[in-house]
Design a protein around this motif. Structure first.
Motif, PDB file in Angstrom:
ATOM      1  N   ILE A 213       0.840  -1.199   0.000  1.00 21.12           N
ATOM      2  CA  ILE A 213       0.000   0.000   0.000  1.00 21.12           C
ATOM      3  C   ILE A 213       0.875   1.249   0.000  1.00 21.12           C
ATOM      4  CG2 ILE A 213      -1.708   1.301   1.327  1.00 21.12           C
ATOM      5  CD1 ILE A 213      -2.770  -1.274  -0.053  1.00 21.12           C
ATOM      6  N   ASN A 214       1.942   1.241   0.792  1.00 22.90           N
ATOM      7  CA  ASN A 214       2.867   2.377   0.810  1.00 22.90           C
ATOM      8  C   ASN A 214       3.439   2.641  -0.576  1.00 22.90           C
ATOM      9  OD1 ASN A 214       2.535   2.670   3.571  1.00 22.90           O
ATOM     10  ND2 ASN A 214       4.457   1.656   4.109  1.00 22.90           N
ATOM     11  N   TYR A 215       3.840   1.575  -1.255  1.00 22.94           N
ATOM     12  CA  TYR A 215       4.416   1.742  -2.592  1.00 22.94           C
ATOM     13  C   TYR A 215       3.392   2.354  -3.545  1.00 22.94           C
ATOM     14  CZ  TYR A 215       5.627   0.792  -7.370  1.00 22.94           C
ATOM     15  OH  TYR A 215       5.821   0.955  -8.717  1.00 22.94           O
ATOM     16  N   LEU A 216       2.185   1.814  -3.543  1.00 22.91           N
ATOM     17  CA  LEU A 216       1.155   2.314  -4.448  1.00 22.91           C
ATOM     18  C   LEU A 216       0.916   3.806  -4.208  1.00 22.91           C
ATOM     19  CD1 LEU A 216      -0.701   0.951  -6.620  1.00 22.91           C
ATOM     20  CD2 LEU A 216      -2.490   0.949  -4.882  1.00 22.91           C
ATOM     21  N   ALA A 217       0.832   4.196  -2.939  1.00 24.88           N
ATOM     22  CA  ALA A 217       0.619   5.602  -2.610  1.00 24.88           C
ATOM     23  C   ALA A 217       1.809   6.460  -3.028  1.00 24.88           C
ATOM     24  CB  ALA A 217       0.354   5.757  -1.114  1.00 24.88           C
ATOM     25  N   SER A 218       3.008   5.919  -2.916  1.00 25.40           N
ATOM     26  CA  SER A 218       4.206   6.689  -3.278  1.00 25.40           C
ATOM     27  C   SER A 218       4.235   7.014  -4.764  1.00 25.40           C
ATOM     28  CB  SER A 218       5.474   5.919  -2.892  1.00 25.40           C
ATOM     29  OG  SER A 218       5.735   4.845  -3.801  1.00 25.40           O
ATOM     30  N   LYS A 219       3.514   6.250  -5.567  1.00 21.87           N
ATOM     31  CA  LYS A 219       3.434   6.506  -7.008  1.00 21.87           C
ATOM     32  C   LYS A 219       2.259   7.414  -7.361  1.00 21.87           C
ATOM     33  CE  LYS A 219       6.049   5.113  -9.252  1.00 21.87           C
ATOM     34  NZ  LYS A 219       7.440   5.569  -9.509  1.00 21.87           N
ATOM     35  N   GLY A 220       1.580   7.928  -6.347  1.00 25.69           N
ATOM     36  CA  GLY A 220       0.469   8.841  -6.582  1.00 25.69           C
ATOM     37  C   GLY A 220      -0.853   8.159  -6.856  1.00 25.69           C
ATOM     38  N   MET A 221      -0.931   6.834  -6.643  1.00 27.86           N
ATOM     39  CA  MET A 221      -2.187   6.134  -6.878  1.00 27.86           C
ATOM     40  C   MET A 221      -3.126   6.337  -5.689  1.00 27.86           C
ATOM     41  SD  MET A 221      -1.904   4.967  -9.911  1.00 27.86           S
ATOM     42  CE  MET A 221      -1.157   6.604 -10.086  1.00 27.86           C
ATOM     43  N   LEU A 475       2.650   7.223 -15.385  1.00 26.66           N
ATOM     44  CA  LEU A 475       1.853   7.804 -16.467  1.00 26.66           C
ATOM     45  C   LEU A 475       0.452   8.167 -15.986  1.00 26.66           C
ATOM     46  CD1 LEU A 475       2.941   5.315 -19.270  1.00 26.66           C
ATOM     47  CD2 LEU A 475       3.591   7.740 -19.123  1.00 26.66           C
ATOM     48  N   THR A 476      -0.104   7.315 -15.143  1.00 27.79           N
ATOM     49  CA  THR A 476      -1.438   7.578 -14.589  1.00 27.79           C
ATOM     50  C   THR A 476      -1.418   8.806 -13.697  1.00 27.79           C
ATOM     51  OG1 THR A 476      -1.874   5.195 -14.636  1.00 27.79           O
ATOM     52  CG2 THR A 476      -3.349   6.558 -13.299  1.00 27.79           C
ATOM     53  N   ASN A 477      -0.400   8.897 -12.869  1.00 24.85           N
ATOM     54  CA  ASN A 477      -0.280  10.051 -11.973  1.00 24.85           C
ATOM     55  C   ASN A 477      -0.111  11.352 -12.746  1.00 24.85           C
ATOM     56  OD1 ASN A 477       0.001  11.255  -9.301  1.00 24.85           O
ATOM     57  ND2 ASN A 477       2.163  11.527  -9.838  1.00 24.85           N
ATOM     58  N   VAL A 537      -2.359  29.460 -24.622  1.00 21.52           N
ATOM     59  CA  VAL A 537      -2.037  28.095 -25.049  1.00 21.52           C
ATOM     60  C   VAL A 537      -0.828  27.615 -24.257  1.00 21.52           C
ATOM     61  CG1 VAL A 537      -1.368  26.602 -26.964  1.00 21.52           C
ATOM     62  CG2 VAL A 537      -2.904  28.542 -27.369  1.00 21.52           C
ATOM     63  N   ALA A 538      -0.961  26.481 -23.587  1.00 20.85           N
ATOM     64  CA  ALA A 538       0.155  25.860 -22.872  1.00 20.85           C
ATOM     65  C   ALA A 538       0.121  24.365 -23.134  1.00 20.85           C
ATOM     66  CB  ALA A 538       0.069  26.151 -21.377  1.00 20.85           C
ATOM     67  N   TRP A 539       1.250  23.719 -22.863  1.00 26.03           N
ATOM     68  CA  TRP A 539       1.390  22.298 -23.196  1.00 26.03           C
ATOM     69  C   TRP A 539       1.804  21.495 -21.976  1.00 26.03           C
ATOM     70  CZ3 TRP A 539       0.191  20.657 -28.155  1.00 26.03           C
ATOM     71  CH2 TRP A 539       0.013  21.673 -29.107  1.00 26.03           C
ATOM     72  N   TYR A 540       1.272  20.286 -21.938  1.00 27.38           N
ATOM     73  CA  TYR A 540       1.580  19.358 -20.834  1.00 27.38           C
ATOM     74  C   TYR A 540       2.072  18.054 -21.429  1.00 27.38           C
ATOM     75  CZ  TYR A 540       0.897  16.714 -16.464  1.00 27.38           C
ATOM     76  OH  TYR A 540       1.079  15.950 -15.343  1.00 27.38           O
ATOM     77  N   ASP A 541       3.128  17.522 -20.833  1.00 30.67           N
ATOM     78  CA  ASP A 541       3.785  16.320 -21.340  1.00 30.67           C
ATOM     79  C   ASP A 541       3.211  15.080 -20.652  1.00 30.67           C
ATOM     80  OD1 ASP A 541       5.466  14.270 -22.093  1.00 30.67           O
ATOM     81  OD2 ASP A 541       7.322  15.365 -21.696  1.00 30.67           O
ATOM     82  N   PRO A 542       2.405  14.264 -21.337  1.00 31.36           N
ATOM     83  CA  PRO A 542       1.803  13.097 -20.685  1.00 31.36           C
ATOM     84  C   PRO A 542       2.796  11.981 -20.391  1.00 31.36           C
ATOM     85  CG  PRO A 542       1.216  13.136 -23.002  1.00 31.36           C
ATOM     86  CD  PRO A 542       1.948  14.418 -22.733  1.00 31.36           C
TER      87      PRO A 542
END
Length: 588
Positions: A213-221, A475-477, A537-542
């Motif tokens: 659970i700690n790992y998952l949260a550390s990735k922003g999930m 990528l999800t985060n 206009v601005a850009w975001y890198d997915p």
């Protein structure tokens, strides 16, 4: 007077009659603990539960005289409570508080004060309870909305070696599901992620799952999908009962150990996506009806776990009959389940329905439940990923036409046999990133979860290490961070036709803000013919996230079809990777 904090769980123990999980006078069916919590602004009636000796997660005992209630207060100030324990045959199924014999309890009345929470960050105790609103998750009594990104696998998360009386009933290699052996989850790869001060039980048990659970949260999930009962299903290793053959008696120590994990998930900002059954077992309780055994099951889940702030009820995987599981619940039974959960959950958590993977099988079931007031939305399964954005848009449109917005989350992307591969085989998850992530979120989805597939190593049932998909979490985060930081997404609607290619996606609030996902293409344009004024206009890198960046144009004007220019680090007016373009009205 005791002092508790807002949004923190208040657990009250009561001394009552001595009994046990297997007592002939069934404590789960023949006793009913009901506690009323009263504040000057509101009141709640909350079911309690049998807690054995009150410390069963550590002792493992199945007997004792302790009964408990868990309550999460929403208002500051003084609360009063009154607890009543009744005894009568099958009284647990009865709502009428005048029925049954009243049993003496210690501490049956009391008072406490609630003060401000001291939590911050992703901990849900810093923000409050999530409800469904406008097709999205929203924090109660606030203007803050929340978007989901997390894991759909392993679905048998709770089939874990350190939980009491947990084992696999039988191995399986059935066609259409992941193969299993006699081994259940150990999560050994995540033992290193457990930190000093984190919870455990029974002299160090549970550390590897807490570490996971700690790992998952550390990735922003911020969400995790799991079954609470898979008897006869795929894993055959998760159930809340004392025995998988007796649906009227529950395993108190196991459920208390589940609660330790659930509490930790909430402190780490992870929603409990609680799936109450799967397609193979949806009729084993009451032949699919919401009668004695199903009501008892739901009441126990509500009493023990509904106090959590971020939770949704899922009526069951692939609910309804299909060729591989021809005996399934019907429309009335689905509606009865939804109604029962809504009527008996004092906190009004969202109720979702997990779908089949394609039409017409899916639509045959969903068309009959559109507009049903007790169902908040869909936990969407979709086999062909390139169709996922359109499917999300279609069902949101259909629900809106019935005047009952559905919260739709993209929770199981196909194909069923492979789905979200490990990073080693799909390093940047290109098609998932385009269609299932950005495509669905920009089509109105309220979040995504990743299903690992059945016929692959590290699959939906035997996956032990979430690091196998470390890049997928990143990528999800990046996507969920963009939505939370830059968009009033709850006020926006999809309109992909504003962009000059069918491979792009656009979510917009007309004349105010446009978020556009652009795959590799030449000279993207947006149709602003009906708009006036200037837009930034601005850009975001997915692929890499980070701050918004400047492209070849910083400003465009409404009144025509306008070229967006080129994003950063590109040449010759070609986009070398996918980008997200954020277009915002400049107020004069």
């Amino acid at each position: 007077m005791p002092v508790y904090k807002q949004w923190h769980t208040v657990t009250l123990p009561f001394e009552g009659p001595e009994t046990s999980e297997l007592d002939p006078d069934n404590p789960f069916l023949n006793y009913r603990l009901s506690v009323e919590f009263i504040h000057k602004k509101t009141k709640y009636r909350v079911r309690g539960f049998y807690a054995a000796d009150g410390n069963a997660s550590e002792t493992g005992t199945d007997k004792g005289n302790i009964w408990k209630v868990r309550f999460t207060p929403d208002y500051l100030g003084t609360w009063n409570y009154t607890a009543i324990l009744h005894h009568q045959d099958s009284i647990a199924l009865e709502e009428d508080l005048t029925k049954g014999k009243s049993i003496e309890l210690s501490n049956s009345e009391g008072q406490f004060i609630v003060v401000n929470s001291d939590k911050e960050g992703s901990d849900f105790r810093a923000k409050g309870r999530l409800h469904a609103s406008k097709g999205y998750y929203k924090f109660q009594d606030s203007d803050k909305y929340w978007i989901k990104g997390g894991t759909n696998s392993p679905e048998n998360l709770l089939g874990y070696v350190d939980f009491d009386s947990t084992y696999r009933m039988q191995a399986s290699s059935r066609e259409g599901e992941a193969s299993t052996n006699d081994e259940i989850h150990k999560y050994a790869a995540h033992l290193k992620d457990w930190k000093s001060g984190d919870p455990s039980w029974k002299n160090g048990k549970g550390k590897s799952l807490i570490g996971a659970i700690n790992y998952l949260a550390s990735k922003g999930m911020n969400s995790a999908y799991f079954l609470t009962m898979n008897i006869f299903g795929d894993g055959k290793d998760v159930w809340p009962y004392n025995s998988p053959e007796d649906f009227s008696r529950f395993d108190v120590s196991k459920l208390e150990q589940w609660e330790i994990v659930f509490q930790h998930m909430q402190t780490k900002g992870i929603l409990l996506h609680m799936v109450v059954q799967e397609t193979e077992n949806e009729t084993i309780l009451d032949n699919g009806d919401t009668s004695v055994m199903r009501q008892l099951y739901f009441r126990e889940l509500i009493a023990r776990f509904a106090h959590h702030l971020a939770l949704n009820w899922n009526l069951g995987e692939e609910n309804g009959p299909a060729s591989w599981s021809p005996v399934g619940q019907n429309d009335r039974q689905r509606k009865d389940m939804s109604r029962f959960l809504k009527d008996n959950d004092p906190y009004n958590h969202p109720v979702l329905l997990h779908t089949h993977s394609h039409d017409p099988l899916r639509s045959k079931i969903l068309d009959s439940i559109l507009g049903f007031q007790y169902l908040d939305g869909l936990s969407l399964q979709q086999d062909k990923r390139e169709l996922a954005p359109e499917v999300v848009k279609t069902w949101r449109t259909k629900a809106k036409a019935k005047n009952h917005d559905w919260l739709i989350t993209m929770d199981e992307i196909g194909m069923w046999h492979t789905a979200a591969l490990p990073d080693s085989e799909d390093p940047n998850h290109d098609t998932l990133r385009q269609y299932a992530l950005w495509g669905t979120l920009l089509s109105g989805a309220a979040g995504v979860e990743w299903y690992f597939g059945a016929k692959h190593p590290h699959n939906d049932l035997n996956s032990e290490d979430w690091r196998e998909r470390d890049r997928l979490w990143e990528l999800t985060n990046h996507a969920t961070t963009f939505f939370q930081n830059y968009l009033p997404f709850w006020e926006m609607t999809p309109k992909h036709t504003l962009i000059n290619t069918s491979n792009a996606y656009c979510l917009h609030k007309k004349g105010v803000v446009y978020a556009v996902y652009l795959p590799k293409q030449k000279k993207p344009t947006i149709d602003l013919k009906t708009e006036v004024g200037a837009f930034s206009v601005a850009w975001y890198d997915p692929l890499n996230g980070g701050a918004l960046q400047k492209g070849s144009k910083e400003k465009i004007k409404g009144g025509s079809v306008v070229e967006l220019g080129t994003p950063p680090s590109t040449k010759d007016h070609f986009i070398q990777q996918d980008w997200v373009c954020l277009i915002k009205k400049i107020n004069d």
